[in-house]
Design a protein around this motif. Structure first.
Motif, short mmCIF file in Angstrom:
data_model
loop_
_atom_site.label_atom_id
_atom_site.label_comp_id
_atom_site.label_asym_id
_atom_site.label_seq_id
_atom_site.Cartn_x
_atom_site.Cartn_y
_atom_site.Cartn_z
N GLU A 292 4.10 -46.56 5.54
CA GLU A 292 5.35 -47.32 5.53
C GLU A 292 6.46 -46.61 6.29
OE1 GLU A 292 6.38 -48.28 1.54
OE2 GLU A 292 4.40 -49.10 1.05
N SER A 293 6.42 -45.30 6.34
CA SER A 293 7.47 -44.55 7.04
C SER A 293 7.07 -44.17 8.46
CB SER A 293 7.82 -43.29 6.24
OG SER A 293 6.67 -42.49 6.01
N ASN A 294 5.89 -44.63 8.89
CA ASN A 294 5.42 -44.31 10.25
C ASN A 294 4.87 -45.56 10.92
OD1 ASN A 294 5.45 -41.13 10.57
ND2 ASN A 294 4.74 -41.56 8.49
N ILE A 295 5.66 -46.62 10.92
CA ILE A 295 5.25 -47.89 11.49
C ILE A 295 5.26 -47.80 13.02
CG2 ILE A 295 5.74 -50.35 11.67
CD1 ILE A 295 4.83 -49.36 8.89
N PRO A 296 4.16 -48.13 13.69
CA PRO A 296 4.14 -48.07 15.16
C PRO A 296 4.90 -49.24 15.78
CG PRO A 296 2.07 -48.95 14.34
CD PRO A 296 2.86 -48.53 13.12
N ASP A 297 5.51 -48.98 16.90
CA ASP A 297 6.17 -50.03 17.67
C ASP A 297 5.13 -50.62 18.62
OD1 ASP A 297 7.62 -51.64 19.36
OD2 ASP A 297 9.18 -50.17 19.77
N VAL A 298 4.75 -51.87 18.39
CA VAL A 298 3.69 -52.49 19.19
C VAL A 298 4.25 -53.58 20.12
CG1 VAL A 298 1.91 -52.01 17.49
CG2 VAL A 298 3.19 -54.15 17.34
N THR B 97 -4.69 -48.06 26.11
CA THR B 97 -4.87 -48.86 27.31
C THR B 97 -4.17 -50.20 27.11
OG1 THR B 97 -6.93 -49.90 26.54
CG2 THR B 97 -7.14 -47.79 27.69
N LYS B 98 -4.38 -51.11 28.03
CA LYS B 98 -3.71 -52.41 27.97
C LYS B 98 -4.11 -53.19 26.72
CE LYS B 98 -2.80 -56.50 30.81
NZ LYS B 98 -3.11 -57.19 32.09
N ARG B 99 -5.34 -52.99 26.24
CA ARG B 99 -5.82 -53.77 25.10
C ARG B 99 -6.32 -52.89 23.95
NH1 ARG B 99 -3.24 -56.88 27.35
NH2 ARG B 99 -3.80 -58.94 28.19
N LYS B 100 -6.07 -51.59 24.02
CA LYS B 100 -6.45 -50.69 22.92
C LYS B 100 -5.25 -49.83 22.54
CE LYS B 100 -11.43 -50.41 23.78
NZ LYS B 100 -12.60 -49.52 23.91
N PHE B 101 -5.01 -49.74 21.23
CA PHE B 101 -3.84 -49.02 20.72
C PHE B 101 -4.31 -48.00 19.69
CE2 PHE B 101 -0.14 -48.23 18.13
CZ PHE B 101 0.95 -48.36 19.00
N ARG B 102 -3.85 -46.77 19.86
CA ARG B 102 -4.24 -45.70 18.93
C ARG B 102 -3.30 -45.70 17.72
NH1 ARG B 102 -3.42 -40.32 17.55
NH2 ARG B 102 -5.35 -39.20 17.03
N LEU B 103 -3.87 -45.89 16.55
CA LEU B 103 -3.12 -45.82 15.31
C LEU B 103 -3.26 -44.44 14.68
CD1 LEU B 103 -4.14 -49.21 13.64
CD2 LEU B 103 -1.92 -48.67 14.65
N LYS B 104 -2.22 -43.97 14.06
CA LYS B 104 -2.30 -42.71 13.33
C LYS B 104 -2.83 -42.97 11.94
CE LYS B 104 1.39 -40.33 15.82
NZ LYS B 104 2.71 -39.63 15.71
N SER C 271 -9.56 -50.99 4.17
CA SER C 271 -9.25 -50.01 5.20
C SER C 271 -7.84 -49.46 5.04
CB SER C 271 -9.38 -50.67 6.59
OG SER C 271 -8.82 -49.86 7.59
N TYR C 272 -7.67 -48.15 5.24
CA TYR C 272 -6.34 -47.55 5.18
C TYR C 272 -5.42 -48.18 6.23
CZ TYR C 272 -7.02 -43.76 1.79
OH TYR C 272 -7.20 -43.04 0.64
N SER C 273 -6.00 -48.60 7.35
CA SER C 273 -5.19 -49.21 8.41
C SER C 273 -4.54 -50.51 7.97
CB SER C 273 -6.06 -49.48 9.65
OG SER C 273 -6.57 -48.28 10.18
N SER C 274 -5.09 -51.14 6.91
CA SER C 274 -4.49 -52.38 6.44
C SER C 274 -3.08 -52.17 5.88
CB SER C 274 -5.38 -53.04 5.39
OG SER C 274 -5.48 -52.24 4.23
N ASN C 275 -2.72 -50.89 5.63
CA ASN C 275 -1.35 -50.59 5.21
C ASN C 275 -0.33 -50.94 6.30
OD1 ASN C 275 -1.49 -49.17 2.48
ND2 ASN C 275 -2.96 -47.96 3.65
N TYR C 276 -0.81 -51.02 7.54
CA TYR C 276 0.07 -51.37 8.66
C TYR C 276 0.26 -52.89 8.81
CZ TYR C 276 -0.27 -46.67 10.83
OH TYR C 276 -0.18 -45.34 11.12
N THR C 277 -0.54 -53.67 8.11
CA THR C 277 -0.66 -55.10 8.40
C THR C 277 0.67 -55.83 8.47
OG1 THR C 277 -2.85 -55.16 7.36
CG2 THR C 277 -1.74 -57.25 7.70
N LEU C 278 1.43 -55.81 7.39
CA LEU C 278 2.67 -56.60 7.35
C LEU C 278 3.69 -56.14 8.39
CD1 LEU C 278 3.18 -57.09 3.51
CD2 LEU C 278 2.36 -58.75 5.18
N ALA C 279 3.78 -54.84 8.59
CA ALA C 279 4.75 -54.33 9.56
C ALA C 279 4.38 -54.75 10.99
CB ALA C 279 4.84 -52.81 9.47
N ILE C 280 3.09 -54.75 11.30
CA ILE C 280 2.67 -55.18 12.64
C ILE C 280 2.82 -56.69 12.78
CG2 ILE C 280 0.64 -55.43 14.14
CD1 ILE C 280 -0.24 -52.66 13.22
#
Length: 280
Positions: A53-59, A37-44, A78-87
């Motif tokens: 690192e090889s599946n960085i979402p485009d936000v 939605t406008k304020r919710k994003f589904r992460l894999k 959290s495993y989601s913290s692996n996305y932190t720097l890329a986001i």
């Protein structure tokens, strides 16, 4: 308006607490989102940290309305913290304040422990270099010790409510003039900080994270409106308490007193340092 971002399920639950306040625009990112939605994003979610690192979402489009000031929440293990720097790289044009929520690290093992240790150290290093405005370190274990007697079913809800309340007040203080007192501007190198609550009887600090070395401290005192009008010795009492706090050329103290309609006085504190905190 402050844009508040929660990365991962735990952080998303925390920032949910800000939704009832008009000063905040809340964004939630986690793998439990059914539909974007406008304020919710589904992460894999992946089983191996390397796959993040090889599946960085485009936000880019998700954050197109993101405000200039961003408060970004991360749960360390959290495993989601692996996305932190890329986001964060995709919103580097904003003024980002990180909020790092640390679990009880003594009970971590395996991959979560490695993720937490890496994220904890790297984000502090990047913040100290000036890439981010600040990083606020918060320990779940410290808050549990402060609040005490938290039922299991209310555990995370209680911690999240406590964090949200203190952060909101600190944000309020930054944008409102006190009745008396001067809050010193933090030095540019002191970007690592923590928050705390005060015992108003003696101004004893109850820190959300125990910094190894604190360089700059600020005390925010919220005093009943009528007491501010009638108690002629109040200011002097608090100033004398503050003067007894350890101070030197490298440890500065400032304070501010605010009016509150609450019958019960309360207070908060902020400590800053330029020293990278140890991972254990």
């Amino acid at each position: 308006m402050i844009s508040v971002v929660g990365l991962g399920t735990g952080a998303s639950n925390l920032v949910e607490k800000f939704k009832g306040r008009p000063e905040y625009d809340v964004y939630q990112m986690n793998d439990g989102v059914k539909r974007r939605t406008k304020r919710k994003f589904r992460l894999k979610c992946y089983a191996e940290p390397e796959l993040y690192e090889s599946n960085i979402p485009d936000v880019g489009s998700f954050f197109k309305d993101l405000g200039e000031r961003v408060q970004f929440y991360i749960m360390g293990a959290s495993y989601s913290s692996n996305y932190t720097l890329a986001i964060l790289e995709q919103i580097k044009d904003r003024k980002v304040e990180l909020f790092y929520i640390r679990p009880d690290v003594e009970l971590l093992s395996g991959v979560p422990k490695l993720i937490e240790r890496t994220t904890f150290g790297v984000l502090q290093e990047y913040t100290r270099s000036g890439l981010f405005e600040s990083i606020t370190l918060i320990s779940n274990l410290s808050i549990e010790t402060i609040v005490q007697d938290i039922p299991v079913k209310a555990y995370y809800d209680t911690l999240n409510e406590t964090i949200q309340t203190v952060v909101h007040y600190i944000n309020y203080f930054e944008h409102n003039e006190p009745e008396i007192g001067v809050v010193s501007q933090p030095s540019d190198i002191s970007r690592i900080r923590t928050l705390g609550m005060l015992d108003m009887e003696n101004l004893e600090e109850k820190w959300f994270f125990n910094l190894d070395i604190d360089r700059e401290l600020c005390y925010y005192l919220c005093i009943n409106k009528e007491k501010l009008k009638t108690d002629g010795g109040l200011h002097r009492r608090y100033v004398e308490m503050l003067k007894k706090k350890p101070r030197n050329a490298f440890r500065n103290i400032s304070y501010a007193i605010y009016e509150t309609e609450s019958e019960r006085d309360f207070g908060f504190c902020v400590a800053r340092t330029n020293v990278i905190q140890k991972d254990a």
